[in-house]
Design a protein around this motif. Structure first.
Motif, PDB file in Angstrom:
ATOM      1  N   UNK A 156     -38.168  -7.371   4.902  1.00 24.18           N
ATOM      2  CA  UNK A 156     -39.596  -7.084   5.003  1.00 24.18           C
ATOM      3  C   UNK A 156     -40.115  -7.598   6.340  1.00 24.18           C
ATOM      4  N   UNK A 157     -41.131  -6.922   6.852  1.00 22.05           N
ATOM      5  CA  UNK A 157     -41.694  -7.253   8.157  1.00 22.05           C
ATOM      6  C   UNK A 157     -43.207  -7.258   8.063  1.00 22.05           C
ATOM      7  N   UNK A 158     -43.805  -8.224   8.727  1.00 19.68           N
ATOM      8  CA  UNK A 158     -45.265  -8.304   8.783  1.00 19.68           C
ATOM      9  C   UNK A 158     -45.674  -8.782  10.156  1.00 19.68           C
TER      10      UNK A 158
ATOM     11  N   UNK B 282     -59.349 -14.325  11.075  1.00 18.26           N
ATOM     12  CA  UNK B 282     -60.106 -13.418  10.211  1.00 18.26           C
ATOM     13  C   UNK B 282     -59.331 -12.134   9.922  1.00 18.26           C
ATOM     14  N   UNK B 283     -58.384 -11.775  10.792  1.00 13.52           N
ATOM     15  CA  UNK B 283     -57.604 -10.553  10.619  1.00 13.52           C
ATOM     16  C   UNK B 283     -56.181 -10.825  10.149  1.00 13.52           C
ATOM     17  N   UNK B 284     -55.785 -12.086  10.109  1.00 15.89           N
ATOM     18  CA  UNK B 284     -54.409 -12.448   9.787  1.00 15.89           C
ATOM     19  C   UNK B 284     -54.179 -12.462   8.276  1.00 15.89           C
ATOM     20  N   UNK B 285     -53.163 -11.731   7.829  1.00 16.53           N
ATOM     21  CA  UNK B 285     -52.843 -11.659   6.400  1.00 16.53           C
ATOM     22  C   UNK B 285     -51.419 -12.128   6.114  1.00 16.53           C
ATOM     23  N   UNK B 286     -50.847 -12.925   7.031  1.00 17.85           N
ATOM     24  CA  UNK B 286     -49.465 -13.350   6.855  1.00 17.85           C
ATOM     25  C   UNK B 286     -49.267 -14.204   5.606  1.00 17.85           C
ATOM     26  N   UNK B 287     -50.251 -14.964   5.204  1.00 14.72           N
ATOM     27  CA  UNK B 287     -50.079 -15.793   4.003  1.00 14.72           C
ATOM     28  C   UNK B 287     -49.825 -14.922   2.775  1.00 14.72           C
ATOM     29  N   UNK B 288     -50.455 -13.760   2.701  1.00 13.05           N
ATOM     30  CA  UNK B 288     -50.230 -12.842   1.583  1.00 13.05           C
ATOM     31  C   UNK B 288     -48.828 -12.231   1.663  1.00 13.05           C
TER      32      UNK B 288
ATOM     33  N   UNK C 236     -46.217 -13.627   2.997  1.00 17.59           N
ATOM     34  CA  UNK C 236     -45.271 -14.685   2.613  1.00 17.59           C
ATOM     35  C   UNK C 236     -45.214 -14.841   1.095  1.00 17.59           C
ATOM     36  N   UNK C 237     -46.352 -14.780   0.456  1.00 16.64           N
ATOM     37  CA  UNK C 237     -46.402 -14.897  -1.005  1.00 16.64           C
ATOM     38  C   UNK C 237     -45.577 -13.790  -1.664  1.00 16.64           C
ATOM     39  N   UNK C 238     -45.789 -12.551  -1.230  1.00 17.65           N
ATOM     40  CA  UNK C 238     -45.056 -11.419  -1.795  1.00 17.65           C
ATOM     41  C   UNK C 238     -43.566 -11.545  -1.480  1.00 17.65           C
TER      42      UNK C 238
ATOM     43  N   UNK D 231     -35.883 -10.837   2.648  1.00 11.68           N
ATOM     44  CA  UNK D 231     -35.496 -11.391   3.942  1.00 11.68           C
ATOM     45  C   UNK D 231     -36.657 -11.067   4.878  1.00 11.68           C
ATOM     46  N   UNK D 232     -37.586 -11.996   4.964  1.00  7.44           N
ATOM     47  CA  UNK D 232     -38.880 -11.728   5.589  1.00  7.44           C
ATOM     48  C   UNK D 232     -38.909 -12.135   7.048  1.00  7.44           C
ATOM     49  N   UNK D 233     -39.516 -11.281   7.885  1.00  2.84           N
ATOM     50  CA  UNK D 233     -39.673 -11.535   9.316  1.00  2.84           C
ATOM     51  C   UNK D 233     -41.133 -11.348   9.687  1.00  2.84           C
TER      52      UNK D 233
END
Length: 84
Positions: A11-13, A20-26, A28-30, A37-39
């Motif tokens: 997965x890639x994000x 205010x525009x960053x959704x990386x925490x979500x 990471x949760x998923x 294998x997240x990047x």
């Protein structure tokens, strides 16, 4: 998909410096939930600088600001796939 292929799904994000525009925490949760294998890539968008590339890739009028993050995540995943 994660249940059937026998190995972690890649997965890639992309994230942004502007919180205010960053959704990386979500993302990471998923990723943790599904065991992918997240990047992640943090970008500072340069809409004017990539405009010629966006026009070339879309090859038609496209008036949606999602084109910018879509371009960056596609570029990052293409680079990652060449390295693996």
């Amino acid at each position: 998909m994660a249940r059937w292929i026998g190995h972690p799904v890649k997965t890639f994000s992309i994230g942004f410096e502007e919180k205010a525009f960053d959704e990386l925490s979500y993302a990471r949760y998923v990723s943790r939930y599904f065991g992918s294998d997240h990047h992640e890539f943090v970008v500072k968008p340069d809409a004017i600088g990539i405009l010629p590339k966006l026009v070339w890739h879309y090859n038609e009028p496209f008036a949606d600001s999602s084109a910018i993050p879509t371009y960056y995540v596609a570029k990052a995943t293409t680079t990652m796939s060449r390295l693996s």
